[in-house]
Design an enzyme around this catalytic site. Sequence first.
Site, short mmCIF file in Angstrom:
data_model
loop_
_atom_site.label_atom_id
_atom_site.label_comp_id
_atom_site.label_asym_id
_atom_site.label_seq_id
_atom_site.Cartn_x
_atom_site.Cartn_y
_atom_site.Cartn_z
N LYS A 12 1.57 30.94 -6.81
CA LYS A 12 2.64 29.99 -5.70
C LYS A 12 3.59 31.47 -5.75
O LYS A 12 3.50 32.38 -6.60
CB LYS A 12 3.11 28.85 -6.27
CG LYS A 12 3.63 29.39 -7.70
CD LYS A 12 5.04 29.32 -7.04
CE LYS A 12 5.84 30.01 -8.97
NZ LYS A 12 7.11 30.36 -9.05
N PRO A 97 -1.69 36.05 -12.57
CA PRO A 97 -1.16 36.70 -13.85
C PRO A 97 -0.47 35.83 -14.77
O PRO A 97 -0.03 34.61 -14.72
CB PRO A 97 0.00 38.08 -12.93
CG PRO A 97 0.24 37.05 -11.98
CD PRO A 97 -1.20 36.82 -11.36
N VAL A 98 -0.30 36.20 -16.27
CA VAL A 98 0.28 35.36 -17.27
C VAL A 98 1.52 35.83 -17.34
O VAL A 98 2.17 37.22 -17.10
CB VAL A 98 -0.41 35.69 -18.82
CG1 VAL A 98 0.09 34.99 -19.00
CG2 VAL A 98 -2.18 35.79 -17.69
N ALA A 103 3.40 31.07 -10.88
CA ALA A 103 2.55 29.87 -11.94
C ALA A 103 1.01 28.99 -12.04
O ALA A 103 -0.08 28.80 -11.86
CB ALA A 103 3.20 28.58 -10.60
N GLY A 104 0.87 30.63 -12.86
CA GLY A 104 -0.64 30.62 -13.11
C GLY A 104 -0.70 29.80 -14.40
O GLY A 104 -1.58 28.93 -14.64
N GLY A 105 0.49 29.33 -15.15
CA GLY A 105 0.45 28.06 -16.64
C GLY A 105 0.22 26.80 -15.45
O GLY A 105 -0.62 25.83 -16.27
N SER A 106 1.72 26.62 -14.80
CA SER A 106 1.20 25.49 -14.10
C SER A 106 -0.42 25.01 -13.40
O SER A 106 -0.81 23.50 -13.12
CB SER A 106 2.45 25.89 -13.71
OG SER A 106 3.86 26.03 -13.91
N ASP A 139 6.58 23.01 -12.33
CA ASP A 139 5.90 23.77 -10.71
C ASP A 139 4.60 22.90 -11.02
O ASP A 139 3.76 23.44 -9.66
CB ASP A 139 5.93 25.09 -11.18
CG ASP A 139 6.59 26.14 -11.18
OD1 ASP A 139 7.99 25.29 -10.53
OD2 ASP A 139 6.62 27.35 -11.48
O1 C5P Z 1 8.98 22.99 -16.21
P1 C5P Z 1 8.81 23.91 -17.10
O2 C5P Z 1 8.40 23.93 -18.48
O3 C5P Z 1 7.71 25.07 -16.08
O4 C5P Z 1 10.08 25.03 -17.48
C1 C5P Z 1 10.41 26.18 -18.05
C2 C5P Z 1 11.88 26.61 -18.44
O5 C5P Z 1 12.42 26.92 -16.78
C3 C5P Z 1 12.52 25.41 -18.89
O6 C5P Z 1 12.20 25.11 -20.34
C4 C5P Z 1 14.53 25.69 -18.50
O7 C5P Z 1 14.34 26.82 -19.15
C5 C5P Z 1 13.89 26.54 -17.06
N1 C5P Z 1 14.01 25.65 -15.82
C6 C5P Z 1 15.58 25.53 -15.73
N2 C5P Z 1 15.30 25.03 -14.35
C7 C5P Z 1 13.97 24.40 -13.31
C8 C5P Z 1 12.89 24.39 -14.38
C9 C5P Z 1 12.54 25.50 -15.08
O8 C5P Z 1 16.41 25.44 -16.07
N3 C5P Z 1 14.27 23.20 -12.09
#
Ligand code: C5P
Length: 300
Positions: A12, A97-98, A103-106, A139
């Site tokens: 994305k 890309p990593v 959003a590669g991990g997602s 994501d």
């Molecule tokens: O949700 P996800 O695990 O992908 O988020 C990774 C990190 O990105 C969270 O631990 C947080 O530090 C940050 N994040 C945030 N606000 C969001 C999404 C992600 O602060 N809406």
Amino acid sequence: MTQTVTVRVPAKVNVQLAVGGARPDGFHDLANVFLAVGLYDEVSVTPADELRVTCEGPDAAQVPLDRTNLAARAALELARRYGLDPAVHLHITKDIPVAGGMAGGSADGAGALLACDTLWGTNASREELLDICAELGSDVPFSLVGGAALGTGRGEMLRPLEVGGTFHWVFAMAERGLSTPAVFREFDRMNEGLRVPEPVASQDLLDALAKGDAGALARTVSNDLQPAALSLFPELAGTLAAGRAAGALAALVSGSGPTTAHLAPDEETARTIGRELLASGTCRTVRVTRSPAPGATVLG
Ligand code: C5P
């Protein structure tokens, strides 16, 4: 015969990423306009003696193969909910890309979830799959649905958006990755003591998407994480400038970066921008692709 299910999942770009102040839970409220692009990971799942993750692709060495991998977490959560043994081999063919802000991990989490649901015949409803995706990360629900969507809350509450045409992009991959939490922390540091406005989606941007109008989209794209990403990775300013000089209508950091996204007026110009970006020496590699792209899809 060993049964294998393979799912393809898109990357994305965020054409708008409006970020609010830090919430008590540490997350940030977002108005996040996601657009799926034609760069894909594939996740294959095969019955095995125990849960195992492998990965191939240029960035494979940077992918964790333990239970922190979102693909493994997706399999474990679906198995837990249905009382199944999560004994599967998950193989990721990685093209996204990593640690790149795409959003590669997602994608791998959403792909593994759909692959396991298909392999195990759990037939979880769309709603339950989206619920598990939201548990895995902000994501991940979008990786499942693809297309274009407005994400609110921490990005996990989705409203599908209409896209009236094809957009052409060049993505420039950087020499190293950026950690999403580190970029949000830098955002907080840069905004300390300031009143951060509520994040709101731009109606002009949603109209540009609905019309498929690249010029109008270029005038309305925005990413509130870009100053934080540039602060942690100042060389990205050179990549953005090189893309604009090569004919990009707009150039912005993709999500938390460091991949940069360059919007082109047409496919031919996209190819030219790709060549010139690579020749500029400001990035590791480039990919020319289009959007929107479909969400996670079972290939067989
Ligand atoms: O949700 P996800 O695990 O992908 O988020 C990774 C990190 O990105 C969270 O631990 C947080 O530090 C940050 N994040 C945030 N606000 C969001 C999404 C992600 O602060 N809406």
